[in-house]
Every structure is written in C-alpha cells, then in structure tokens.
Design an enzyme around this catalytic site. Structure first.
Site, PDB file in Angstrom:
ATOM      1  N   HIS A 268       0.804  -1.220   0.000  1.00 19.98           N
ATOM      2  CA  HIS A 268       0.000   0.000   0.000  1.00 19.98           C
ATOM      3  C   HIS A 268       0.838   1.272   0.000  1.00 19.98           C
ATOM      4  O   HIS A 268       0.301   2.366  -0.162  1.00 19.98           O
ATOM      5  CB  HIS A 268      -0.946   0.029   1.205  1.00 19.98           C
TER       6      HIS A 268
ATOM      7  N   HIS B 149       1.658   6.918  -0.595  1.00 15.12           N
ATOM      8  CA  HIS B 149       0.862   6.111   0.336  1.00 15.12           C
ATOM      9  C   HIS B 149      -0.532   5.969  -0.259  1.00 15.12           C
ATOM     10  O   HIS B 149      -1.332   6.905  -0.220  1.00 15.12           O
ATOM     11  CB  HIS B 149       0.799   6.786   1.709  1.00 15.12           C
TER      12      HIS B 149
END
Length: 160
Positions: free
Chosen positions: A66, A81
């Site tokens: 992620h 992110h």
C-alpha cells in the site's frame, strides 16, 4: 563551480496517476495533514495504476504493497501512500510490479491498484505523495487542481 551549477537543478515530481489534487492539510489523517512525514500533496484518484513520478530507486515497499518509497538521483525521498488505512487490507487490492532495490524510470509501473475493490471496502482513496526528507530540501508545490499521470508536475525539489 560545477557543484553550484548542479545544486541549483530542480527535480520535477510528476503525478503517479490521474486525479484531483488536494493540499495535504485536507487529508483526514494527522500524520499527513500535519506534515509529520514531510511536505507534499494528495491526489484523489480517478483511474490508473501507480507509476514512478521520477527516475530513482525503490527504497521501501510495504509488505502490504500500500506504500512505496523512492529515492531520486539527487537524494530526494518520495513516499506514495495509496489510500488511507489501506494497511488493514493486508495487501489485497495491490500488485507490486517492482521490488525494493530496483532502479526505475519516470513512468514505469510500480503498483497495480484495484480501485474498485478499495471503494467496496469503503477505503478513503486519497493518496498522499510526500517528500520525506523535505527538511533537507526546498519543495515548491505546483498549484494545480487536476493531475494527469506522467504529465502534471506536482512539485519541484531543489537543495536548500
């Protein structure tokens, strides 16, 4: 003399995917909105996978895929992110196309993202892109409401 010429060069950081650009202070996570990890912007994606925003090397790839970190040739460190609270998915919805230590070129595919899956899980898709060593660099944010993957410059970075 040459070091002064090279130190004045600016690194362009391009949009890693297309979407709506938001200032970090609008990200509903204090780690980003209070710039604890560094200066940058956030993009609410409309489509696309995640591509390298500049040439560099992969210095971090979260085991859950992620988040990814790059280091440009001038030492600028960039964190992408993907979404908020996405670590809780344990890697579902993400396919890494690179590994830590890889050298990448601007526009190279980094992570395939199943945005529909993330939406189904009620994940906030806003994706911060921050210069994690912005305390050592001069970061100039470009005021733009929309980002087009690989074409829109989000910020320029130079030495202080």
């Amino acid at each position: 003399m040459l070091s002064k010429v090279f130190s004045k060069q600016k690194l362009n950081i391009y949009a890693p995917f297309s979407g709506i650009v938001n200032p970090l202070d609008q990200v509903p996570d204090p780690v980003f909105s209070e710039r604890m990890l560094g200066e940058g912007v956030a993009i609410l994606p409309v489509s696309g996978d995640v591509f390298a925003p500049c040439d560099g090397s992969i210095i971090h790839l979260a085991t859950t895929k992620h988040a990814i970190g790059l280091r440009a040739g001038d030492g600028t460190e960039i964190l992408i992110h993907i979404g908020l609270e996405t670590v809780s998915l344990g890697g579902q919805g993400f396919t890494a196309c690179v590994e830590q230590g890889d050298i990448v070129k601007k526009g190279q595919l980094l992570i395939q993202v199943d945005w529909d899956f993330l939406r189904e899980k009620a994940i906030n898709l806003v994706t911060p892109i921050v210069v994690t060593n912005s305390n050592e660099k001069k970061v100039n944010l470009i005021d733009t409401p929309q980002a087009e993957e690989g074409k829109t410059i989000l910020m320029t970075v130079s030495s202080k």
